[in-house]
Write an enzyme that holds these catalytic residues in place. Sequence first.
Site, PDB file in Angstrom:
ATOM      1  N   ASP A 307      45.157  41.251  27.366  1.00 45.16           N
ATOM      2  CA  ASP A 307      44.122  40.235  27.150  1.00 45.16           C
ATOM      3  C   ASP A 307      43.946  39.358  28.383  1.00 45.16           C
ATOM      4  OD1 ASP A 307      46.776  39.361  26.657  1.00 45.16           O
ATOM      5  OD2 ASP A 307      46.022  37.523  25.729  1.00 45.16           O
ATOM      6  N   GLU A 308      42.747  38.859  28.523  1.00 47.15           N
ATOM      7  CA  GLU A 308      42.434  37.779  29.469  1.00 47.15           C
ATOM      8  C   GLU A 308      42.943  38.033  30.888  1.00 47.15           C
ATOM      9  OE1 GLU A 308      42.303  34.018  26.429  1.00 47.15           O
ATOM     10  OE2 GLU A 308      44.288  34.800  26.894  1.00 47.15           O
TER      11      GLU A 308
HETATM   12  C1  ACM Z   1      44.832  36.214  22.755  1.00 47.55           C
HETATM   13  O1  ACM Z   1      44.695  35.337  21.902  1.00 47.55           O
HETATM   14  N1  ACM Z   1      44.702  35.925  24.030  1.00 47.55           N
HETATM   15  C2  ACM Z   1      45.112  37.581  22.381  1.00 47.55           C
END
Ligand code: ACM
Length: 497
Positions: A307-308
């Site tokens: 993620d991110e």
């Molecule tokens: C997330 O909440 N960055 C998976």
Amino acid sequence: MQPPKDLSVIPEPVSVHGTGGPGFTLDRGTRILVPPGSAAGIHVATTLAAELRRSTGFPLPVASAGADDRDGIVLRITGTGGLGDEGYTLEVGDRAVVVTSKAAEGLFRGTQTLRQLLPGAIDAGSVQRGPWRVPAVRISDHPRYAWRGAALDVARHFFGVDEVERYIDLMALYKLNVLHLHLTDDQGWRIAVDGWPNLTRHGGGSEVGGGRGGWYSKRDYQRIVSYAQDRYITVVPEIDMPGHVGAALSSYPELNCDGQAPPLYTGTEVGFTSLCIDKPATWRFLDDVIGELAALTPGPWLHIGGDEANTVPDDRYRAFVERVQRIVRAHGKRAIGWQETAKAKLEPTSVVQYWDVRSSADGVRAAARAGNGLVLSPASRVYLDMKYDSGTRLGLQWAGHVEVRDAYDWDPATLLDGVDRQRVLGVEAQLWSETLETIDDVEFMAFPRLPAVAEVGWSPGSARDWQGFRHRLAAQGPRWAAMSINYHRSAQVPWPE
Ligand code: ACM
């Protein structure tokens, strides 16, 4: 016959029938009976006996079932007509309680229903006065989804083995079966890796706000895994990558593109760190970390985060995820990753975890079309780190406020249009710990929303109804008081005074 009115089991079982009569009373002479030779049965019986002895003070010996089942809680493993490994039947008569399942998991889930059929004081940590009556019912039950998870972020703030075991206890009561541990992030690295000792020595020594942090030795981690296993809960460890790696970058200069280790980070921003994707050291690091963690983890899954990773261009990101999936497979595990990983070409066994309700879910839909399984964690429903309302002292609010009804009143089968419902493996509640410093804080955010998500994952859609649920939740209040759970007294729930 109608079930008794005061039956308040969560998750709501598939079918409950009152059978009449006085029901069963647990007393000083009660035994827990297991057919001879059933090791799995003895295991479940021993766990149940330990749970019930604390508050009853009764001896509750585990014994071999024979012809005489009087005053017995009988745990039987045998075919149960298509209820699956976690399904069970529970029959409460005047002389005995009989729990039947095809497998140990189901037997254990059935004993958790039995706990909830007893007065809440049964879950107290010290001896209480009975009587310990169980209503006369016949229950037949099995889960809707195979993946009913709860994630705990031990990276932003560290939680020790005892605290994680406490969370596992709370999960088990509501039949959750996956514990996702977010072990690494910008603010801390929490798992020992033999070849890279500075990850914990340096990277484990801090947390959000600059506290002492902490980390698990391999033995600590194995204690958590084994405690979870005893409750038929699978641990899914997450090493977040290629972003969310500040603690690793701070521990080893060679993981940084410029060869300079940044200081430890104790703030709460996201999305600004990345592994140096083209460096050989990065791939040695990942192979060691994934290999050692895979060897410690009996479950089939390894979570690769994903993620991110906001500083990584898309083409590099895709190549990274594809290569990491191969490493995970080489170490004998299946990869699960956050929804961003759906940008890459996924292996058929990889699973995608949906979370970001702010961005398009088209990649997730495409992964499902390609046959990949999905775990659903929509932030506006099951991010238990979101504030309940504007007055909540703890938590974040980027996905809005998540009241109990929001966590409960949704259907995983229809959340994402265009997704074949067969692809949905289940649901998972997230608890990110930027604002949570103690296990009391964790409990306050998890209760009552964690039981709500547990019911979303277990009970058939037809059995779910908010009005009924809020009354069943209210009935858990005395049980939570007995367990000293720090819960949020949401105004949506008619708590007893
Ligand atoms: C997330 O909440 N960055 C998976």
